[in-house]
Design a protein around this motif. Structure first.
Motif, PDB file in Angstrom:
ATOM      1  N   ALA A 177       0.833  -1.206   0.000  1.00  0.00           N
ATOM      2  CA  ALA A 177       0.000   0.000   0.000  1.00  0.00           C
ATOM      3  C   ALA A 177       0.868   1.257   0.000  1.00  0.00           C
ATOM      4  CB  ALA A 177      -0.917  -0.013   1.214  1.00  0.00           C
ATOM      5  N   LEU A 178       1.970   1.234   0.767  1.00  0.00           N
ATOM      6  CA  LEU A 178       2.880   2.378   0.783  1.00  0.00           C
ATOM      7  C   LEU A 178       3.471   2.636  -0.598  1.00  0.00           C
ATOM      8  CD1 LEU A 178       4.917   2.079   4.105  1.00  0.00           C
ATOM      9  CD2 LEU A 178       3.446   3.972   3.415  1.00  0.00           C
ATOM     10  N   GLN A 179       3.838   1.578  -1.288  1.00  0.00           N
ATOM     11  CA  GLN A 179       4.408   1.742  -2.620  1.00  0.00           C
ATOM     12  C   GLN A 179       3.405   2.369  -3.575  1.00  0.00           C
ATOM     13  OE1 GLN A 179       5.725  -2.184  -3.655  1.00  0.00           O
ATOM     14  NE2 GLN A 179       7.525  -2.127  -2.343  1.00  0.00           N
ATOM     15  N   LEU A 180       2.163   1.894  -3.538  1.00  0.00           N
ATOM     16  CA  LEU A 180       1.132   2.453  -4.418  1.00  0.00           C
ATOM     17  C   LEU A 180       0.835   3.909  -4.076  1.00  0.00           C
ATOM     18  CD1 LEU A 180      -1.355  -0.558  -4.644  1.00  0.00           C
ATOM     19  CD2 LEU A 180       0.201   0.274  -6.412  1.00  0.00           C
ATOM     20  N   LEU A 196       1.321   9.747  -5.136  1.00  0.00           N
ATOM     21  CA  LEU A 196       1.770  11.072  -4.693  1.00  0.00           C
ATOM     22  C   LEU A 196       2.771  11.659  -5.685  1.00  0.00           C
ATOM     23  CD1 LEU A 196       1.581  13.224  -2.519  1.00  0.00           C
ATOM     24  CD2 LEU A 196       3.350  12.000  -1.232  1.00  0.00           C
ATOM     25  N   LEU A 197       3.645  10.819  -6.235  1.00  0.00           N
ATOM     26  CA  LEU A 197       4.593  11.299  -7.244  1.00  0.00           C
ATOM     27  C   LEU A 197       3.862  11.805  -8.479  1.00  0.00           C
ATOM     28  CD1 LEU A 197       7.448   8.607  -7.052  1.00  0.00           C
ATOM     29  CD2 LEU A 197       7.657  11.062  -6.585  1.00  0.00           C
ATOM     30  N   ASP A 198       2.853  11.043  -8.916  1.00  0.00           N
ATOM     31  CA  ASP A 198       2.080  11.473 -10.078  1.00  0.00           C
ATOM     32  C   ASP A 198       1.351  12.783  -9.797  1.00  0.00           C
ATOM     33  OD1 ASP A 198       2.930   9.233 -11.412  1.00  0.00           O
ATOM     34  OD2 ASP A 198       1.129   8.058 -10.982  1.00  0.00           O
ATOM     35  N   ALA A 199       0.804  12.918  -8.591  1.00  0.00           N
ATOM     36  CA  ALA A 199       0.058  14.138  -8.250  1.00  0.00           C
ATOM     37  C   ALA A 199       0.968  15.361  -8.221  1.00  0.00           C
ATOM     38  CB  ALA A 199      -0.626  13.953  -6.895  1.00  0.00           C
ATOM     39  N   THR A 200       2.149  15.219  -7.654  1.00  0.00           N
ATOM     40  CA  THR A 200       3.057  16.369  -7.604  1.00  0.00           C
ATOM     41  C   THR A 200       3.556  16.739  -8.994  1.00  0.00           C
ATOM     42  OG1 THR A 200       4.889  14.846  -7.136  1.00  0.00           O
ATOM     43  CG2 THR A 200       3.817  15.892  -5.246  1.00  0.00           C
ATOM     44  N   ARG A 245      10.157  15.529  -3.451  1.00  0.00           N
ATOM     45  CA  ARG A 245      11.367  14.932  -2.886  1.00  0.00           C
ATOM     46  C   ARG A 245      11.015  13.927  -1.789  1.00  0.00           C
ATOM     47  NH1 ARG A 245      13.515  19.206  -1.359  1.00  0.00           N
ATOM     48  NH2 ARG A 245      13.279  19.088   0.915  1.00  0.00           N
ATOM     49  N   PHE A 246      10.040  14.275  -0.934  1.00  0.00           N
ATOM     50  CA  PHE A 246       9.628  13.347   0.121  1.00  0.00           C
ATOM     51  C   PHE A 246       8.944  12.114  -0.476  1.00  0.00           C
ATOM     52  CE2 PHE A 246       9.247  17.284   2.997  1.00  0.00           C
ATOM     53  CZ  PHE A 246      10.593  17.186   3.324  1.00  0.00           C
ATOM     54  N   ALA A 247       8.136  12.325  -1.509  1.00  0.00           N
ATOM     55  CA  ALA A 247       7.446  11.192  -2.146  1.00  0.00           C
ATOM     56  C   ALA A 247       8.439  10.234  -2.782  1.00  0.00           C
ATOM     57  CB  ALA A 247       6.453  11.712  -3.185  1.00  0.00           C
ATOM     58  N   GLU A 248       9.476  10.774  -3.419  1.00  0.00           N
ATOM     59  CA  GLU A 248      10.507   9.919  -4.005  1.00  0.00           C
ATOM     60  C   GLU A 248      11.223   9.122  -2.930  1.00  0.00           C
ATOM     61  OE1 GLU A 248      12.919  12.684  -6.083  1.00  0.00           O
ATOM     62  OE2 GLU A 248      11.692  12.655  -7.929  1.00  0.00           O
ATOM     63  N   ARG A 249      11.462   9.759  -1.781  1.00  0.00           N
ATOM     64  CA  ARG A 249      12.133   9.042  -0.695  1.00  0.00           C
ATOM     65  C   ARG A 249      11.251   7.936  -0.134  1.00  0.00           C
ATOM     66  NH1 ARG A 249      17.195   7.889   0.098  1.00  0.00           N
ATOM     67  NH2 ARG A 249      17.540   7.228   2.241  1.00  0.00           N
ATOM     68  N   ILE A 250       9.961   8.245   0.035  1.00  0.00           N
ATOM     69  CA  ILE A 250       9.028   7.227   0.528  1.00  0.00           C
ATOM     70  C   ILE A 250       8.964   6.054  -0.444  1.00  0.00           C
ATOM     71  CG2 ILE A 250       6.594   6.744   1.014  1.00  0.00           C
ATOM     72  CD1 ILE A 250       6.361   9.641   2.001  1.00  0.00           C
ATOM     73  N   HIS A 251       8.941   6.369  -1.732  1.00  0.00           N
ATOM     74  CA  HIS A 251       8.881   5.319  -2.751  1.00  0.00           C
ATOM     75  C   HIS A 251      10.141   4.444  -2.702  1.00  0.00           C
ATOM     76  CE1 HIS A 251       8.941   3.703  -6.950  1.00  0.00           C
ATOM     77  NE2 HIS A 251       7.666   3.522  -6.655  1.00  0.00           N
ATOM     78  N   HIS A 252      11.300   5.071  -2.555  1.00  0.00           N
ATOM     79  CA  HIS A 252      12.557   4.326  -2.506  1.00  0.00           C
ATOM     80  C   HIS A 252      12.607   3.425  -1.275  1.00  0.00           C
ATOM     81  CE1 HIS A 252      16.859   3.476  -2.755  1.00  0.00           C
ATOM     82  NE2 HIS A 252      16.954   3.852  -1.480  1.00  0.00           N
ATOM     83  N   GLU A 253      12.250   3.976  -0.098  1.00  0.00           N
ATOM     84  CA  GLU A 253      12.342   3.197   1.130  1.00  0.00           C
ATOM     85  C   GLU A 253      11.289   2.094   1.185  1.00  0.00           C
ATOM     86  OE1 GLU A 253      14.699   3.270   3.189  1.00  0.00           O
ATOM     87  OE2 GLU A 253      15.713   5.065   2.473  1.00  0.00           O
ATOM     88  N   SER A 254      10.119   2.339   0.607  1.00  0.00           N
ATOM     89  CA  SER A 254       9.099   1.286   0.603  1.00  0.00           C
ATOM     90  C   SER A 254       9.527   0.123  -0.285  1.00  0.00           C
ATOM     91  CB  SER A 254       7.748   1.851   0.141  1.00  0.00           C
ATOM     92  OG  SER A 254       7.822   2.325  -1.195  1.00  0.00           O
TER      93      SER A 254
END
Length: 417
Positions: free
Chosen positions: A178-181, A186-190, A209-218
């Motif tokens: 769910a975090l990855q999705l 969020l990346l698409d929205a920004t 930048r935060f969304a990219e980090r969340i995506h990477h860590e997830s």
């Protein structure tokens, strides 16, 4: 338990004297023909002390003669249920597993060791099986000594640990997915919000930048969970698949395909040298996973524009798969620990590469489960070579049992790192 096992190992090495006549089985001349296990009176005090020492051990000891008849059994072995009723009334016989081990030792001349779980008494009589570590060594005149150490508690703790890791990892898969999705959304929205803007919005830049980090860590957490589940399965949470011939041509093609994206991102070439048509004996998916982990590790720790070389060398009984890189190398003090779970030689660099610390541990367990091994040679600053050695033909089963006995040894716990 270590001192008990150690005492038993020392004792097993001295049991040649037992076979020579310190303790013998005498067949009474009566009609019952029972075997009586005891001592000859001629040995005096020394034999009495030896018998008392043997009887005081918590390690079970059984000595079988050339016909697999038990000629020496201590009380611990009896308590473990290593004896069975013989074919004739009033006679005794060794457990079939002991007879199988003894036969292997006589044929090969090499000691055999195995860990397994055996039911206690009759089926359903006890909720938990008896965990045993069996070690069989050859003595004189066809005699074989079998030492049995009770490892029930360590097996139970290992099962609890594996079940805990597997259950937690399985439960984490859903929220991580769910975090990855959500991070992708969020990346698409920004990105949509920033399209057409004359000037970059600082809030949108920070949000992206935060969304990219969340995506990477997830994604990193998802990979960690997947590897924890894989390691749990390899350590015995699930039965091992039946070994089959595995084409290394397919394995190499699969590995190159799996690692193509990562290698291309760093402009690293993955090359192959070796014969066509080579095969190993095992499970295709696990062999591919082991080689992929080695190649991914080589790519992660190699500078851009270098080469990772795959080489296959085939002998009569073994096939060696070498993975050689031109990376940073491994220091001598780290060589003995890199196959441990979560061990990182360079913490800062490991975080930068996004590794989980489980890849090499998985390789080690796959090699062990296939009856092979993995080695490494490295020069700090001069690259590394990992060698995965796998059997080229079916190995003799560690403990081939008759079909009727298969349920008794169905679960063989995996070895821990």
């Amino acid at each position: 338990m270590e001192w008990v096992v150690g005492a038993g190992l020392v004792l097993a090495g001295a049991l040649a004297g037992v076979a020579a006549g310190l303790f013998v089985v005498r067949r009474r001349a009566g009609a019952e023909g029972r075997h009586v296990i005891g001592t000859e009176q001629d040995g005096g005090v020394l034999k009495g002390l030896g018998r008392k020492s043997l009887d005081s051990l918590r390690v079970g000891v059984v000595v079988l003669d050339g016909s697999d008849h038990p000629v020496l059994v201590n009380p611990a072995a009896r308590a473990m249920g290593l004896l069975r009723s013989g074919g004739a009334p009033g006679t005794i016989a060794a457990h079939p597993i002991l007879r199988t081990l003894a036969g292997q030792v006589r044929r090969t001349g090499v000691r055999r060791e195995v860990e397994l779980d055996m039911p206690r008494g009759r089926a359903g009589a006890a909720p938990a099986p008896l965990g045993l570590h069996l070690r069989a060594v050859a003595l004189a005149a066809g005699h074989v000594a079998v030492e049995a150490a009770d490892v029930t508690e360590s097996h139970r703790l290992a099962r609890v640990r594996r079940d805990f890791v597997a259950n937690v990892s399985h439960e984490l898969k859903t929220p991580i997915g769910a975090l990855q999705l959500l991070s992708e959304a969020l990346l698409d929205a920004t990105e949509l919000a920033g399209d057409g803007a004359a000037e970059p919005n600082e809030d949108l830049v920070a949000a992206r930048r935060f969304a990219e980090r969340i995506h990477h860590e997830s994604h990193r957490m998802g990979r960690l969970v997947s590897e924890l589940l894989e390691l749990s399965r390899l350590q015995g949470a699930e039965p091992l698949p039946t070994p089959e011939p595995v084409s290394l041509d397919w394995v190499i093609a699969e590995v190159v395909d799996r690692t193509r994206t990562t290698a291309s991102a760093k402009n690293i070439d993955v090359t192959y040298e070796g014969p066509k048509g080579a095969t190993v004996w095992g499970t295709d998916s696990q062999v591919a996973t082991a080689v992929s982990n080695l190649v991914e590790n080589a790519v992660a720790y190699s500078p851009e524009g270098t080469t990772v070389r795959l080489t296959v060398r085939q002998a009569d009984e073994w096939v060696d798969i070498d993975v050689t890189d031109q990376g940073i190398g491994i220091s001598p003090q780290d060589l003995d620990r890199i196959f441990e779970r979560f061990y990182r030689a360079d913490q800062a660099r490991s975080r930068a590469t996004g590794g989980t610390g489980l890849g090499l541990a998985i390789v080690k367990h796959i090699a062990t489960n296939h009856g092979g091994r993995v080695d490494v040679s490295s020069v700090l600053g001069g690259g590394s070579t990992f060698t995965l050695r796998l059997p080229a033909q079916p190995l003799e089963a560690p403990l081939p049992l008759p079909p009727a006995l298969a349920p008794e040894a169905a679960e063989v716990p995996g070895r821990n790192s």
